[in-house]
Write an enzyme that holds these catalytic residues in place. Structure first.
Site, PDB file in Angstrom:
ATOM      1  N   ASP A  82       0.848  -1.195   0.000  1.00  8.84           N
ATOM      2  CA  ASP A  82       0.000   0.000   0.000  1.00  8.84           C
ATOM      3  C   ASP A  82       0.890   1.254   0.000  1.00  8.84           C
ATOM      4  O   ASP A  82       1.808   1.367   0.827  1.00  8.84           O
ATOM      5  CB  ASP A  82      -0.867  -0.048   1.270  1.00  8.84           C
ATOM      6  CG  ASP A  82      -1.948   1.006   1.294  1.00  8.84           C
ATOM      7  OD1 ASP A  82      -2.405   1.413   0.223  1.00  8.84           O
ATOM      8  OD2 ASP A  82      -2.354   1.389   2.415  1.00  8.84           O
ATOM      9  N   HIS A  83       0.635   2.177  -0.909  1.00 11.16           N
ATOM     10  CA  HIS A  83       1.395   3.439  -0.987  1.00 11.16           C
ATOM     11  C   HIS A  83       2.911   3.233  -1.044  1.00 11.16           C
ATOM     12  O   HIS A  83       3.663   3.874  -0.284  1.00 11.16           O
ATOM     13  CB  HIS A  83       1.059   4.367   0.187  1.00 11.16           C
ATOM     14  CG  HIS A  83      -0.360   4.860   0.165  1.00 11.16           C
ATOM     15  ND1 HIS A  83      -0.783   5.862  -0.666  1.00 11.16           N
ATOM     16  CD2 HIS A  83      -1.453   4.437   0.847  1.00 11.16           C
ATOM     17  CE1 HIS A  83      -2.083   6.056  -0.484  1.00 11.16           C
ATOM     18  NE2 HIS A  83      -2.516   5.200   0.420  1.00 11.16           N
ATOM     19  N   HIS A 216      -9.230   4.969  -2.277  1.00 19.47           N
ATOM     20  CA  HIS A 216      -8.509   5.049  -0.993  1.00 19.47           C
ATOM     21  C   HIS A 216      -9.332   5.886  -0.021  1.00 19.47           C
ATOM     22  O   HIS A 216     -10.280   6.563  -0.417  1.00 19.47           O
ATOM     23  CB  HIS A 216      -7.140   5.720  -1.192  1.00 19.47           C
ATOM     24  CG  HIS A 216      -6.112   4.797  -1.756  1.00 19.47           C
ATOM     25  ND1 HIS A 216      -4.997   4.417  -1.065  1.00 19.47           N
ATOM     26  CD2 HIS A 216      -6.059   4.162  -2.954  1.00 19.47           C
ATOM     27  CE1 HIS A 216      -4.283   3.598  -1.812  1.00 19.47           C
ATOM     28  NE2 HIS A 216      -4.896   3.423  -2.969  1.00 19.47           N
ATOM     29  N   GLY A 217      -8.930   5.858   1.240  1.00 18.92           N
ATOM     30  CA  GLY A 217      -9.597   6.708   2.233  1.00 18.92           C
ATOM     31  C   GLY A 217     -11.083   6.403   2.329  1.00 18.92           C
ATOM     32  O   GLY A 217     -11.906   7.309   2.435  1.00 18.92           O
TER      33      GLY A 217
HETATM   34  P1  13P Z   1      -8.906   4.991   5.545  1.00 12.12           P
HETATM   35  O1  13P Z   1      -8.019   5.883   6.344  1.00 12.12           O
HETATM   36  O2  13P Z   1     -10.166   5.653   5.136  1.00 12.12           O
HETATM   37  O3  13P Z   1      -9.162   3.678   6.222  1.00 12.12           O
HETATM   38  O4  13P Z   1      -8.118   4.645   4.168  1.00 12.12           O
HETATM   39  C1  13P Z   1      -7.130   3.649   4.133  1.00 12.12           C
HETATM   40  C2  13P Z   1      -6.356   3.644   2.864  1.00 12.12           C
HETATM   41  O5  13P Z   1      -6.684   4.291   1.879  1.00 12.12           O
HETATM   42  C3  13P Z   1      -5.134   2.826   2.839  1.00 12.12           C
HETATM   43  O6  13P Z   1      -4.422   2.976   1.654  1.00 12.12           O
HETATM   44  O1  G3H Z   2      -3.123   4.929   3.644  1.00 16.29           O
HETATM   45  C1  G3H Z   2      -2.476   4.697   4.652  1.00 16.29           C
HETATM   46  C2  G3H Z   2      -2.808   3.557   5.534  1.00 16.29           C
HETATM   47  O2  G3H Z   2      -3.881   3.866   6.365  1.00 16.29           O
HETATM   48  C3  G3H Z   2      -1.597   3.075   6.273  1.00 16.29           C
HETATM   49  O3  G3H Z   2      -1.220   3.932   7.293  1.00 16.29           O
HETATM   50  O4  G3H Z   2       1.238   4.332   7.101  1.00 16.29           O
HETATM   51  O5  G3H Z   2       0.062   4.511   9.313  1.00 16.29           O
HETATM   52  O6  G3H Z   2       0.424   2.276   8.242  1.00 16.29           O
HETATM   53  P1  G3H Z   2       0.211   3.771   8.033  1.00 16.29           P
HETATM   54 ZN    ZN Z   3      -4.487   4.952   0.868  1.00 16.68          ZN
END
Ligand code: 13P
Ligand code: G3H
Ligand code: ZN
Length: 314
Positions: A82-83, A216-217
């Site tokens: 992720d990211h 996302h989000g």
């Molecule tokens: P939320 O903060 O809405 O759970 O989004 C998570 C996310 O997009 C992780 O990549």
């Molecule tokens: O998009 C981000 C995720 O919620 C992950 O968050 O970098 O704190 O693990 P984190």
């Molecule tokens: Zn995200």
């Protein structure tokens, strides 16, 4: 059953007008809860790992726990970065056995995002791994914001087509009004569904069919979890998430992957705070982590049934 890429999951989700839940993982209880819920409901699922989760638990630990979950549940799972901030992290997780990676170049200038994403796509595709990229800025936009401000941060549909064509990405995260964390909207929740529809129309017109979009989000930020946290000593004020009906609408459109992390954090924290508050003499970690695991399992079941629509699609 095995670790799989998201290719087939997304094809079926697009056709079936539902979405796959992508849940962030950090430890054993979270992995068990998500995969047990998905298995019970015969739902495909994506487990995703952020850069800071990699640092916290280590890619080997996470990969082996996910392997254990596959052995226990017998379901197919995609393990996703992720990211991902750079090619180096992408290489690290591909070496560890991840099947999907996100390269997030959304903060770079457009041409740099294209070039860096293309580099990741070439590397990952050569190794059978799929790639998600991001275009647009995922900042929360307030109610009274002017259209120009939204245009400056939200994903531009023509640019999205150009980006997909030039990079060869397998899916694209777009900005239409969601944001990360527990404070997404100051006033009424709003998502730019017209923009989402236009992106798909333009991709189709360019000959790119059934292209999976990622949201996302997308946590809904359950008020009951927030209240429970606050009742037992927490201080979470003004929290607001994406309403479930909006997520269902997105899932019925081109959104094939819905990312949720905050909802898991809130469910887990609410459960642990409640045990501590109600049973102050308890100090066996299994007693509070076990309750947290049950709550997350229920949360994921609810998401699959009432938000994602991905049950019985394995
Ligand atoms: P939320 O903060 O809405 O759970 O989004 C998570 C996310 O997009 C992780 O990549
Ligand atoms: O998009 C981000 C995720 O919620 C992950 O968050 O970098 O704190 O693990 P984190
Ligand atoms: Zn995200």
């Amino acid at each position: 059953m095995a670790l799989v890429t998201t290719k087939e999951m997304f094809n079926k989700a697009f056709e079936g007008k539902y979405a796959i839940g992508a849940f962030n993982i950090n430890n054993m209880e979270i992995i068990q809860a998500i995969t047990r819920a998905a298995s019970r409901l015969k739902s495909p699922v994506i487990l995703q790992v952020s850069k800071s989760a990699l640092k916290y638990a280590g890619p080997e630990y996470l990969k082996r726990m996910v392997d254990a979950a596959i052995a226990e549940t017998g379901i197919d799972i995609a393990l996703h970065l992720d990211h991902g901030p750079d090619l180096e992290t992408v290489k690290e997780v591909i070496d560890a056995g991840f099947t999907s990676v996100m390269f997030d170049g959304s903060h770079y200038d457009y041409e740099i995002n294209v070039a860096k994403t293309k580099e990741v796509v070439d590397y990952a595709h050569a190794r059978g791994v799929v790639v998600e990229a991001e275009l647009g800025k995922l900042a929360g936009v307030e109610d009274d914001v002017k259209v120009d401000a939204a245009d400056a941060t939200y994903t531009d549909p023509d640019q999205a087509v150009d980006f997909v064509k030039r990079t060869g990405v397998d899916s694209l995260a777009i900005a239409i009004g969601t944001s990360h964390g527990a404070y997404k909207f100051k006033g009424e929740a709003k998502l730019d569904f017209d923009r989402l529809a236009t992106i798909t129309e333009k991709l189709e017109a360019a000959g790119i069919h059934n292209f999976p979009i990622v949201l996302h989000g997308a946590s809904s930020v359950d008020p009951v979890s927030v209240e429970t946290c606050n009742k037992y000593g927490g201080k979470i004020e003004g929290a607001a998430g994406v309403p479930n009906e909006m997520l269902r609408k997105a899932a019925s459109m081109a959104v094939c992957k819905i990312n949720m992390d905050t909802d898991i954090r809130l469910a887990m924290t609410a459960a642990i705070r409640e045990v501590f508050g109600e049973q102050p003499s308890e100090f066996d970690p299994r007693k509070y982590l076990g309750v947290a695991r049950e709550r997350i399992e229920k949360l994921v079941e609810d998401k699959i049934k009432n938000v994602l629509g991905s049950a019985n699609s394995l």
